[in-house]
Design a protein around this motif. Structure first.
Motif, PDB file in Angstrom:
ATOM      1  N   ASN A   5      43.128  34.477  36.608  1.00  0.00           N
ATOM      2  CA  ASN A   5      42.889  33.994  37.970  1.00  0.00           C
ATOM      3  C   ASN A   5      41.890  34.854  38.729  1.00  0.00           C
ATOM      4  OD1 ASN A   5      44.562  31.716  37.838  1.00  0.00           O
ATOM      5  ND2 ASN A   5      46.360  32.979  38.187  1.00  0.00           N
ATOM      6  N   GLN A   6      41.686  36.079  38.297  1.00  0.00           N
ATOM      7  CA  GLN A   6      40.728  36.963  38.956  1.00  0.00           C
ATOM      8  C   GLN A   6      39.282  36.547  38.692  1.00  0.00           C
ATOM      9  OE1 GLN A   6      41.661  41.009  37.904  1.00  0.00           O
ATOM     10  NE2 GLN A   6      43.769  40.779  38.576  1.00  0.00           N
ATOM     11  N   ILE A   7      39.066  35.719  37.689  1.00  0.00           N
ATOM     12  CA  ILE A   7      37.705  35.243  37.396  1.00  0.00           C
ATOM     13  C   ILE A   7      37.092  34.593  38.632  1.00  0.00           C
ATOM     14  CG2 ILE A   7      36.379  33.567  36.045  1.00  0.00           C
ATOM     15  CD1 ILE A   7      38.420  34.081  33.750  1.00  0.00           C
ATOM     16  N   GLU A   8      37.888  33.849  39.366  1.00  0.00           N
ATOM     17  CA  GLU A   8      37.392  33.159  40.568  1.00  0.00           C
ATOM     18  C   GLU A   8      36.894  34.123  41.633  1.00  0.00           C
ATOM     19  OE1 GLU A   8      36.895  29.893  40.865  1.00  0.00           O
ATOM     20  OE2 GLU A   8      37.591  29.725  38.791  1.00  0.00           O
ATOM     21  N   ASN A   9      37.352  35.368  41.595  1.00  0.00           N
ATOM     22  CA  ASN A   9      36.951  36.363  42.587  1.00  0.00           C
ATOM     23  C   ASN A   9      35.689  37.121  42.202  1.00  0.00           C
ATOM     24  OD1 ASN A   9      39.245  35.735  44.118  1.00  0.00           O
ATOM     25  ND2 ASN A   9      40.484  37.203  42.983  1.00  0.00           N
ATOM     26  N   GLU A  14      30.042  44.396  41.984  1.00  0.00           N
ATOM     27  CA  GLU A  14      31.258  45.165  42.248  1.00  0.00           C
ATOM     28  C   GLU A  14      32.509  44.430  41.762  1.00  0.00           C
ATOM     29  OE1 GLU A  14      33.733  46.911  46.047  1.00  0.00           O
ATOM     30  OE2 GLU A  14      31.569  46.703  46.228  1.00  0.00           O
ATOM     31  N   SER A  15      32.592  43.152  42.053  1.00  0.00           N
ATOM     32  CA  SER A  15      33.765  42.393  41.625  1.00  0.00           C
ATOM     33  C   SER A  15      33.758  42.167  40.110  1.00  0.00           C
ATOM     34  CB  SER A  15      33.863  41.060  42.376  1.00  0.00           C
ATOM     35  OG  SER A  15      32.713  40.269  42.197  1.00  0.00           O
ATOM     36  N   PHE A  19      36.671  43.372  37.670  1.00  0.00           N
ATOM     37  CA  PHE A  19      37.253  42.463  36.690  1.00  0.00           C
ATOM     38  C   PHE A  19      37.300  43.113  35.309  1.00  0.00           C
ATOM     39  CE2 PHE A  19      36.721  39.338  33.321  1.00  0.00           C
ATOM     40  CZ  PHE A  19      37.875  38.604  33.486  1.00  0.00           C
ATOM     41  N   LEU A  20      36.224  43.781  34.911  1.00  0.00           N
ATOM     42  CA  LEU A  20      36.207  44.458  33.607  1.00  0.00           C
ATOM     43  C   LEU A  20      37.298  45.515  33.528  1.00  0.00           C
ATOM     44  CD1 LEU A  20      32.385  44.906  32.956  1.00  0.00           C
ATOM     45  CD2 LEU A  20      33.935  43.263  31.869  1.00  0.00           C
TER      46      LEU A  20
END
Length: 81
Positions: A5-9, A14-15, A19-20
């Motif tokens: 779900n973090q992919i959408e962010n 920086e994001s 995510f990585l």
């Protein structure tokens, strides 16, 4: 929030870096959920997913990506300490 779900962010550098880091932590915390446990399997699965996705959906989603820069990012993971 789970890592998928973090992919959408992911909207900028920086994001993406966050995510990585979250993906790496997810591997540590939930490696039993990962199907690809070696770097070899992981990279081959990424390549296979791209091929399958573009075969089914076309490559419009990928047209804006700078593949040379993405290749550089992946390569640097090999040599950077």
């Amino acid at each position: 929030m789970d890592v998928f779900n973090q992919i959408e962010n992911v909207t900028d550098m920086e994001s993406f870096v966050q995510f990585l880091n979250n993906l790496a932590q997810d591997y540590k915390d939930n490696h039993n959920e990962w199907k690809n446990l070696s770097i070899d399997d992981y990279l081959k699965s990424i390549a296979a997913w791209i091929d399958d996705w573009t075969d089914l959906h076309g490559n419009e989603e990928f047209e804006q990506l700078d593949f040379k820069e993405f290749a550089k990012i992946l390569y640097m993971g090999k040599i950077y300490e």
